[in-house]
Scaffold this active site. Structure first.
Site, PDB file in Angstrom:
ATOM      1  N   GLY A 162      -9.658   3.510   7.359  1.00 25.00           N
ATOM      2  CA  GLY A 162      -9.491   4.935   7.631  1.00 25.00           C
ATOM      3  C   GLY A 162      -8.088   5.330   8.022  1.00 25.00           C
ATOM      4  O   GLY A 162      -7.690   6.472   7.807  1.00 25.00           O
ATOM      5  N   HIS A 220      -1.091  -0.992  -4.192  1.00 29.90           N
ATOM      6  CA  HIS A 220      -2.424  -0.757  -3.642  1.00 29.90           C
ATOM      7  C   HIS A 220      -2.568   0.733  -3.329  1.00 29.90           C
ATOM      8  O   HIS A 220      -1.711   1.324  -2.648  1.00 29.90           O
ATOM      9  CB  HIS A 220      -2.610  -1.586  -2.367  1.00 29.90           C
ATOM     10  N   SER A 230       0.839  -1.193   0.000  1.00 30.57           N
ATOM     11  CA  SER A 230       0.000   0.000   0.000  1.00 30.57           C
ATOM     12  C   SER A 230       0.874   1.243   0.000  1.00 30.57           C
ATOM     13  O   SER A 230       1.656   1.463   0.931  1.00 30.57           O
ATOM     14  CB  SER A 230      -0.909   0.013   1.230  1.00 30.57           C
ATOM     15  N   MET A 283      -9.167   7.958   0.401  1.00 28.11           N
ATOM     16  CA  MET A 283     -10.087   8.250   1.510  1.00 28.11           C
ATOM     17  C   MET A 283     -10.581   9.681   1.393  1.00 28.11           C
ATOM     18  O   MET A 283      -9.800  10.592   1.101  1.00 28.11           O
ATOM     19  CB  MET A 283      -9.380   8.069   2.853  1.00 28.11           C
ATOM     20  N   MET A 341     -11.658  -6.441   4.569  1.00 30.37           N
ATOM     21  CA  MET A 341     -11.004  -5.463   5.441  1.00 30.37           C
ATOM     22  C   MET A 341     -10.737  -6.126   6.792  1.00 30.37           C
ATOM     23  O   MET A 341     -11.676  -6.543   7.475  1.00 30.37           O
ATOM     24  CB  MET A 341     -11.876  -4.221   5.617  1.00 30.37           C
ATOM     25  N   GLY A 378      -3.801   3.797   8.471  1.00 28.31           N
ATOM     26  CA  GLY A 378      -2.807   2.750   8.349  1.00 28.31           C
ATOM     27  C   GLY A 378      -2.244   2.376   9.712  1.00 28.31           C
ATOM     28  O   GLY A 378      -2.445   3.067  10.710  1.00 28.31           O
ATOM     29  N   HIS A 399      -8.464   1.293  -4.192  1.00 24.90           N
ATOM     30  CA  HIS A 399      -9.483   0.994  -3.183  1.00 24.90           C
ATOM     31  C   HIS A 399     -10.151   2.310  -2.791  1.00 24.90           C
ATOM     32  O   HIS A 399      -9.544   3.159  -2.137  1.00 24.90           O
ATOM     33  CB  HIS A 399      -8.795   0.333  -1.979  1.00 24.90           C
ATOM     34  N   MET A 413     -12.388   4.370  -0.658  1.00 21.62           N
ATOM     35  CA  MET A 413     -13.084   4.527   0.616  1.00 21.62           C
ATOM     36  C   MET A 413     -13.739   5.901   0.597  1.00 21.62           C
ATOM     37  O   MET A 413     -13.353   6.823   1.333  1.00 21.62           O
ATOM     38  CB  MET A 413     -12.099   4.370   1.778  1.00 21.62           C
ATOM     39  N   ASP A 461      -4.922   3.492  -1.679  1.00 20.07           N
ATOM     40  CA  ASP A 461      -6.037   3.738  -0.754  1.00 20.07           C
ATOM     41  C   ASP A 461      -6.503   5.182  -0.852  1.00 20.07           C
ATOM     42  O   ASP A 461      -5.780   6.108  -0.476  1.00 20.07           O
ATOM     43  CB  ASP A 461      -5.599   3.455   0.689  1.00 20.07           C
ATOM     44  N   ASP A 519      -6.753  -6.658   3.530  1.00 16.03           N
ATOM     45  CA  ASP A 519      -6.106  -5.364   3.763  1.00 16.03           C
ATOM     46  C   ASP A 519      -6.330  -4.950   5.209  1.00 16.03           C
ATOM     47  O   ASP A 519      -7.465  -4.826   5.661  1.00 16.03           O
ATOM     48  CB  ASP A 519      -6.715  -4.327   2.814  1.00 16.03           C
TER      49      ASP A 519
END
Length: 232
Positions: free
Chosen positions: A156, A47, A24, A51, A151, A158, A80, A82, A49, A189
């Site tokens: 939200g 990956h 990630s 958010m 998940m 790491g 991904h 979110m 992420d 993840d």
């Protein structure tokens, strides 16, 4: 590269399927993004992420970082989302360089439509859900997806600790996908590291996402090799 399967029998105590590694980039040093991506060039996916500070209580990054990563790396960009109502931005992320896009069941009222839209954009379609959401929520779209993301922390942030109940969720999903005859990947993840990677693979996971476990003080290449060694 993925870690090759050693046995087709999970009961044998060996990894039953090839396992892909997906560091990630949320945990990397963004002032050195190109170098950090080069350090994990031997991985299968990067990956990404995303958010929004609404669906999850944090803001990470968005389209410009993905586009920059795409310019400097040939790795599969595993995005991904979110974010609330991800269907608004699917085309934007596809055009910015995503190879696969995963959406949350909790974030959209039209999950099947979102999955179909991702596929129509020519991208791998993934679906995921929070640890507190019943696995039944993904069952209606299992035949339509290329990946299911489990998940193993509440999304939200790491660096969180792995939730052990995630192992049973992986086993259940593996059984459901096998019953369907589906080739969909099971990705995990959250809190993934060398201590739990093998157990996840034995449970049926085929893609492992790791952030802080890869991008540690000795660098991404060493962290990636440590995770790979745990699977052999």
């Amino acid at each position: 590269m993925s870690v090759p399967a050693q046995s087709a029998d999970p009961a044998s105590g060996t990894v039953p399927r090839p396992v892909k590694l997906a560091p990630s980039i949320l945990s990397c040093d963004f002032s050195r993004l190109g170098e950090e991506l080069q350090a994990i060039a031997g991985a299968d996916y990067a990956h990404v992420d995303v958010m929004d500070g609404a669906f999850v209580p944090n803001i990470s990054f968005g389209l410009p970082i993905l586009a920059a990563a795409r310019r400097v790396s040939s790795l599969f960009m595993d995005v991904h989302l979110m974010i609330e109502r991800p269907e608004r931005y699917l085309r934007d992320f596809a055009e910015a360089g995503a190879d696969g896009i995963t959406v949350h069941v909790e974030s959209t009222q039209h999950l099947h439509r979102a999955v179909q839209s991702i596929r129509e954009l020519g991208k791998r379609a993934g679906v995921t859900l929070n640890p507190g959401t019943s696995l039944e929520a993904v069952r209606p779209v299992l035949a339509d997806v290329d990946l299911v993301l489990v998940m193993s922390v509440n999304p939200g942030f790491g660096g969180q600790k792995f939730l052990p109940a995630s192992l049973e969720r992986v086993r259940t999903l593996r059984r459901w996908l096998d019953e369907l005859g589906s080739d969909a990947e099971i990705e995990v993840d959250g809190g993934v590291n060398a201590a739990n990677a093998r157990a996840l693979a034995e449970a049926g996971a085929t893609v492992l996402v790791a952030g802080s476990a890869v991008y540690g003080p000795d660098g991404g290449a060493a962290g990636l090799e440590r995770l790979r060694a745990a699977l052999v």
